[in-house]
Design a protein around this motif. Structure first.
Motif, PDB file in Angstrom:
ATOM      1  N   UNK A 139       0.829  -1.213   0.000  1.00 56.59           N
ATOM      2  CA  UNK A 139       0.000   0.000   0.000  1.00 56.59           C
ATOM      3  C   UNK A 139       0.859   1.256   0.000  1.00 56.59           C
ATOM      4  N   UNK A 140       1.933   1.205   0.769  1.00 54.86           N
ATOM      5  CA  UNK A 140       2.806   2.367   0.835  1.00 54.86           C
ATOM      6  C   UNK A 140       3.410   2.681  -0.540  1.00 54.86           C
ATOM      7  N   UNK A 165       4.041  12.334   1.911  1.00 52.93           N
ATOM      8  CA  UNK A 165       4.181  10.885   1.953  1.00 52.93           C
ATOM      9  C   UNK A 165       4.025  10.350   3.379  1.00 52.93           C
ATOM     10  N   UNK A 166       4.446  11.145   4.331  1.00 56.93           N
ATOM     11  CA  UNK A 166       4.395  10.705   5.729  1.00 56.93           C
ATOM     12  C   UNK A 166       2.979  10.673   6.281  1.00 56.93           C
ATOM     13  N   UNK A 167       2.038  11.155   5.522  1.00 56.98           N
ATOM     14  CA  UNK A 167       0.643  11.078   5.962  1.00 56.98           C
ATOM     15  C   UNK A 167       0.154   9.636   5.940  1.00 56.98           C
ATOM     16  N   UNK A 168       0.820   8.796   5.178  1.00 58.34           N
ATOM     17  CA  UNK A 168       0.404   7.395   5.131  1.00 58.34           C
ATOM     18  C   UNK A 168       0.553   6.777   6.524  1.00 58.34           C
ATOM     19  N   UNK A 169      -0.523   6.173   6.988  1.00 60.24           N
ATOM     20  CA  UNK A 169      -0.606   5.738   8.391  1.00 60.24           C
ATOM     21  C   UNK A 169       0.531   4.792   8.786  1.00 60.24           C
ATOM     22  N   UNK A 181       6.140   4.581   8.744  1.00 63.33           N
ATOM     23  CA  UNK A 181       7.377   4.134   9.401  1.00 63.33           C
ATOM     24  C   UNK A 181       7.585   2.626   9.273  1.00 63.33           C
ATOM     25  N   UNK A 182       6.510   1.893   9.517  1.00 66.20           N
ATOM     26  CA  UNK A 182       6.597   0.430   9.413  1.00 66.20           C
ATOM     27  C   UNK A 182       6.980   0.009   8.004  1.00 66.20           C
ATOM     28  N   UNK A 213      10.813  -2.090   3.942  1.00 69.67           N
ATOM     29  CA  UNK A 213      11.431  -2.008   2.608  1.00 69.67           C
ATOM     30  C   UNK A 213      12.926  -1.676   2.705  1.00 69.67           C
ATOM     31  N   UNK A 214      13.301  -0.868   3.686  1.00 69.37           N
ATOM     32  CA  UNK A 214      14.708  -0.503   3.830  1.00 69.37           C
ATOM     33  C   UNK A 214      15.566  -1.673   4.294  1.00 69.37           C
TER      34      UNK A 214
END
Ligand SMILES: [Zn+2]
Length: 238
Positions: A189-190, A221-225, A228-229, A234-235
């Motif tokens: 989703x991210x 982009x950081x608005x996506x709930x 961070x997870x 992905x990182x």
């Protein structure tokens, strides 16, 4: 329409580089007349074609702006192939290093995407269906007003890039790699959300992976709930 940078263009000093490497590899006889250009291949590939007195060389334009040591490496790779000479490894090192740079890999992935074809796969993957995912994200973050481009999965597994929005083809292509049960839904989703932001900000879209994203884009982009997870997941990938 093709952008100006999408056309072949001569490599300045290209002929001199090839002459030099020709001598350095110990090729015999009179060298051909080298004509060297950057060419918009959809991948990191280079070609050389001998015709009469001339050698026509096309270097992937992903090498545009690369240090001359990298161009020399590429020349050595091509010349050693057609003249059957062994290129010394110290001359090849520059190219190998350049190719492995994350920046180069992102750039090549973006070329592959932007110059790729229309996706034929449709939004439904083996595990994830992009259509309802798009609708949900659209409702939550865009007031349901975002135009829906064509959605699909890449034919191959991209490792350097997870997704891509191509405004010319009006499509979002997601890496097939994400369509697996071991990849959590919030990560998929991210990536889709990220590409949707490119739909919203079309001017920056075409160069995804080539240019850094704007500060505004990053904040949005950081608005996506699960930001961070998802980033963490992905990182952490090799
Ligand atoms: Zn992007």
């Amino acid at each position: 329409m093709r952008r100006a940078s999408e056309r072949p263009s001569p490599v300045s000093g290209g002929a001199a580089i090839f002459q030099r490497v020709y001598t350095r590899l110990g090729c015999r006889g009179r060298p051909p007349r080298f004509e060297v250009e950057f060419y918009p291949y959809a991948n990191l590939m280079h070609t050389i074609r001998l015709r009469e007195e001339a050698a026509h060389v096309r270097l992937s334009d992903a090498l545009r702006g690369a240090p001359s040591a990298v161009l020399e490496s590429a020349a050595a790779i091509l010349l050693s192939r057609i003249y059957r000479r062994r290129a010394p490894s110290e001359i090849l090192g520059a190219y190998r290093q350049f190719v492995l740079l994350p920046r180069t890999r992102r750039r090549v992935a973006a070329l592959r995407c932007a110059r790729g074809r229309r996706v034929q796969t449709g939004p439904r993957g083996h595990i994830y269906d992009l259509a309802p995912m798009f609708t949900g994200l659209n409702r939550r973050y865009f007031g349901g007003r975002l135009h829906r481009p064509r959605l699909g999965w890449s034919n191959r597994t991209w490792r350097a890039q997870f997704g891509c929005f191509d405004p010319a083809l009006d499509q979002i292509v997601m890496s097939r790699w994400l369509d697996r049960s071991s990849v959590p839904r919030y990560a998929v989703e991210y990536v889709l959300f990220h590409e949707m932001l490119h739909v919203k900000h079309p001017l920056r879209a075409a160069r995804c992976g080539i240019e850094a994203h704007s500060l505004r884009f990053r904040l949005e982009e950081k608005r996506y709930a699960n930001y961070d997870r998802a980033r963490k997941f992905l990182d952490r990938l090799p």
